[in-house]
Design an enzyme around this catalytic site. Structure first.
Site, mmCIF file in Angstrom:
data_model
loop_
_atom_site.group_PDB
_atom_site.id
_atom_site.type_symbol
_atom_site.label_atom_id
_atom_site.label_comp_id
_atom_site.label_asym_id
_atom_site.label_seq_id
_atom_site.Cartn_x
_atom_site.Cartn_y
_atom_site.Cartn_z
ATOM 1 N N CYS A 1 45.789 40.939 27.434
ATOM 2 C CA CYS A 1 46.182 39.694 27.683
ATOM 3 C C CYS A 1 47.517 39.322 26.619
ATOM 4 O O CYS A 1 48.025 38.460 26.805
ATOM 5 C CB CYS A 1 45.061 38.683 28.316
ATOM 6 S SG CYS A 1 43.630 39.758 29.050
ATOM 7 N N HIS B 1 44.972 33.096 34.266
ATOM 8 C CA HIS B 1 45.897 33.736 33.886
ATOM 9 C C HIS B 1 46.312 35.026 35.053
ATOM 10 O O HIS B 1 44.928 35.537 34.347
ATOM 11 C CB HIS B 1 44.283 33.936 32.844
ATOM 12 C CG HIS B 1 44.542 34.721 31.757
ATOM 13 N ND1 HIS B 1 45.551 34.975 31.653
ATOM 14 C CD2 HIS B 1 42.978 35.688 31.290
ATOM 15 C CE1 HIS B 1 44.914 36.284 30.087
ATOM 16 N NE2 HIS B 1 43.553 36.135 30.205
HETATM 17 C C1 LIG Z 1 34.289 34.234 37.856
HETATM 18 C C2 LIG Z 1 35.285 35.202 38.680
HETATM 19 C C3 LIG Z 1 34.347 36.351 38.608
HETATM 20 C C4 LIG Z 1 35.018 34.456 39.978
HETATM 21 O O1 LIG Z 1 35.411 35.535 40.660
HETATM 22 P P1 LIG Z 1 35.102 35.057 42.525
HETATM 23 O O2 LIG Z 1 33.190 35.577 42.350
HETATM 24 O O3 LIG Z 1 35.078 36.290 43.096
HETATM 25 O O4 LIG Z 1 35.043 34.182 43.147
HETATM 26 P P2 LIG Z 1 35.948 33.909 44.727
HETATM 27 O O5 LIG Z 1 37.483 34.172 44.319
HETATM 28 O O6 LIG Z 1 35.418 33.940 45.939
HETATM 29 O O7 LIG Z 1 36.087 31.537 44.264
HETATM 30 C C5 LIG Z 1 34.784 31.560 44.781
HETATM 31 C C6 LIG Z 1 35.137 30.177 44.604
HETATM 32 O O8 LIG Z 1 35.212 29.373 42.893
HETATM 33 C C7 LIG Z 1 36.954 28.899 43.054
HETATM 34 N N1 LIG Z 1 36.857 29.663 41.280
HETATM 35 C C8 LIG Z 1 37.164 30.958 41.785
HETATM 36 N N2 LIG Z 1 37.189 31.721 40.089
HETATM 37 C C9 LIG Z 1 37.438 30.142 39.461
HETATM 38 C C10 LIG Z 1 37.050 30.089 38.131
HETATM 39 N N3 LIG Z 1 37.094 30.689 37.135
HETATM 40 N N4 LIG Z 1 37.262 28.274 37.553
HETATM 41 C C11 LIG Z 1 37.057 27.537 38.693
HETATM 42 N N5 LIG Z 1 36.637 27.447 40.205
HETATM 43 C C12 LIG Z 1 36.784 29.078 40.566
HETATM 44 C C13 LIG Z 1 37.901 29.925 44.117
HETATM 45 O O9 LIG Z 1 38.800 28.693 43.949
HETATM 46 C C14 LIG Z 1 36.671 29.204 45.308
HETATM 47 O O10 LIG Z 1 37.039 28.260 45.533
HETATM 48 P P3 LIG Z 1 36.347 27.588 46.638
HETATM 49 O O11 LIG Z 1 35.337 28.175 47.388
HETATM 50 O O12 LIG Z 1 36.827 26.239 46.559
HETATM 51 O O13 LIG Z 1 37.894 27.978 47.747
HETATM 52 C C15 LIG Z 1 36.480 35.790 38.211
HETATM 53 O O14 LIG Z 1 37.285 34.557 38.849
HETATM 54 C C16 LIG Z 1 37.236 36.785 37.181
HETATM 55 O O15 LIG Z 1 36.267 37.420 37.162
HETATM 56 N N6 LIG Z 1 37.508 35.576 36.379
HETATM 57 C C17 LIG Z 1 37.559 36.310 35.259
HETATM 58 C C18 LIG Z 1 38.959 36.670 34.311
HETATM 59 C C19 LIG Z 1 39.173 37.756 33.052
HETATM 60 O O16 LIG Z 1 37.769 38.207 32.880
HETATM 61 N N7 LIG Z 1 39.903 37.999 32.556
HETATM 62 C C20 LIG Z 1 40.718 38.068 31.854
HETATM 63 C C21 LIG Z 1 39.838 37.246 31.190
HETATM 64 S S1 LIG Z 1 39.658 38.638 29.349
#
Ligand SMILES: CC(C)(COP(=O)(O)OP(=O)(O)OC[C@H]1O[C@@H](n2cnc3c(N)ncnc32)[C@H](O)[C@@H]1OP(=O)(O)O)[C@@H](O)C(=O)NCCC(=O)NCCS
Length: 390
Positions: free
Chosen positions: A87, A336
């Site tokens: 990242c 991100h």
């Molecule tokens: C948190 C996480 C697991 C959610 O993924 P998911 O369960 O597949 O979520 P979805 O894409 O199905 O989204 C579901 C809902 O949550 C919302 N959403 C998704 N990620 C979100 C987040 N990080 N914060 C707030 N809302 C979020 C979406 O907009 C969606 O909303 P809606 O139902 O109103 O449309 C994913 O965003 C993730 O893995 N994040 C971390 C990424 C990461 O590790 N980056 C590197 C860092 S070192």
């Protein structure tokens, strides 16, 4: 000694989010066009390109991105090098560009970062991101990035009494700031109650503690102090840069409540700039998870260890606080797209210093600091930027 020769004369990003139907090369080109012709800079002036992408091989089956993206953006033929540091890919590209300008090797260069993440499932992205952890000791055993940062959060809670509510406040601030940022993935404020919704991703981290999965690109043009006069009356100077690394494997770290590469990179950048934490008017830090912002605010010396959460609660890190952090919304709410993030963060500092951040403008904007890390902080880059008239 502060750097003397490196100036930023433009910076731009695409919208971040789930950009259906938009390819990596199209996003990249949009960012580059905004940062060059859109800013009155002829593409012919660019002599080389430094490009951050992290996992295109795993997400869109595309490697060797630097020449590909540059060709598509109308800059075929230039020296183009890809930088990969998880990242922190964007910030390592930026730092290489800073060194190239500072040394006098080039006059004018492009720095850009891009990532296309949303065309595959969340599970696939999680697996791909885990390549930034130690495969032998961590990822192959099932440890993912939400899991890794959950370990840091638990350590911070144990040692300093930080709570889930403290972390949720970072999310509330991020979404609040992003609500006035038209390029953010999420543009709605969230209440503390909503941020506390117990949808756990990796306890104690919940949905709102995580940065999202995003597409996006960012670009900027760096040039020498002499050349900068041709483009602008107010160049932004890069006065300090620091980079450090740490063990990939968390079990080799002495401390889980602090990231040693942030401390070292920060110290190197402060020493080079001849400035300290108190001189920073605002900060843009790597808030891939809410706990990461709290820890960065302590590691960069803004607050004593264990006091970062209280600073958020007291509004000190709010946009109108004494030490605004992530005034445009951070990774948490702006998004991100991993290879783009380090460049986008520097673009935010550039815009704030220029007084060009619209409703997200901070009041004091002479000096800003930007912090970008990769993996669990195994690579960290910190840059300090100042208005030329400061
Ligand atoms: C948190 C996480 C697991 C959610 O993924 P998911 O369960 O597949 O979520 P979805 O894409 O199905 O989204 C579901 C809902 O949550 C919302 N959403 C998704 N990620 C979100 C987040 N990080 N914060 C707030 N809302 C979020 C979406 O907009 C969606 O909303 P809606 O139902 O109103 O449309 C994913 O965003 C993730 O893995 N994040 C971390 C990424 C990461 O590790 N980056 C590197 C860092 S070192």
């Amino acid at each position: 000694m502060p750097l003397k020769n490196t100036c930023i004369v433009s910076g731009a990003q695409t919208k971040f989010g789930k950009l259906d139907g938009v390819t990596l090369r199209e996003m990249f080109t949009e960012a580059v066009d905004k940062a060059t012709v859109g800013a009155g800079i002829d593409k012919k002036d660019i002599q080389a390109a430094f490009i951050g992408t992290f996992i295109p091989e795993m997400l869109i089956h595309q490697g060797h991105t630097a020449p590909l993206l540059l060709d598509y953006a109308g800059l075929k033929g230039l020296p183009a090098t890809r930088h990969e540091a998880a990242c922190a890919s964007g910030a390592t590209a930026l730092r290489a560009a800073i060194m190239a300008i500072e040394s006098g090797f080039y006059d004018t260069v492009l720095v850009a970062g891009a990532e296309k993440m949303t065309s595959v499932s969340t599970n696939r992205v999680t697996e791909a991101l885990a390549a930034a952890a130690d495969d032998e000791f961590e990822s192959s055993l099932g440890l993912t990035f939400p899991g890794v940062f959950a370990i840091a959060a638990v350590a911070h809670m144990e040692k300093y009494g930080t709570t889930e509510e403290d972390m949720a406040r970072v999310a509330v601030k991020a979404h609040d700031n992003a609500s006035t940022n038209p390029l953010a993935q999420f543009q709605k404020p969230v209440s503390l109650e909503k941020a506390m919704t117990p949808r756990y991703v990796a306890w104690p981290l919940k949905l709102f503690d995580c940065s999202p999965i995003s597409d996006g690109a960012a670009a900027m043009v760096l040039t020498s102090t002499e050349k900068a006069k041709e483009y602008t009356d107010l160049p932004i100077k890069v006065v300090g840069t620091g980079q450090a690394s740490a063990s990939m494997n968390l079990s080799d770290r002495g401390e889980l409540t602090s990231f040693e590469a942030t401390v070292s990179a920060g110290r190197r950048a402060y020493d080079m700039a001849g400035l300290g934490p108190k001189d920073m008017d605002f900060a843009v830090v790597h808030d891939c998870f809410t706990i990461a912002e709290i820890i960065a605010s302590e590691d960069l010396g803004f607050f004593e260890p264990g006091q970062g959460a209280a600073a958020v609660k007291d509004g000190i890190t709010a946009r109108d606080g004494d030490k605004p952090i992530n005034p445009m919304g951070g990774l948490k709410a702006v998004g991100h797209p991993v290879g783009a993030t380090g460049v986008k963060q520097a673009v935010v500092v550039y815009k704030e210093l220029m007084g060009d951040a619209g409703p997200n403008q901070v009041d004091k904007n002479e000096t800003g600091i930007v912090h970008n890390f990769g993996g669990t902080g195994a690579t960290c880059v910190v840059n300090i930027m100042r208005r030329a008239d400061a």
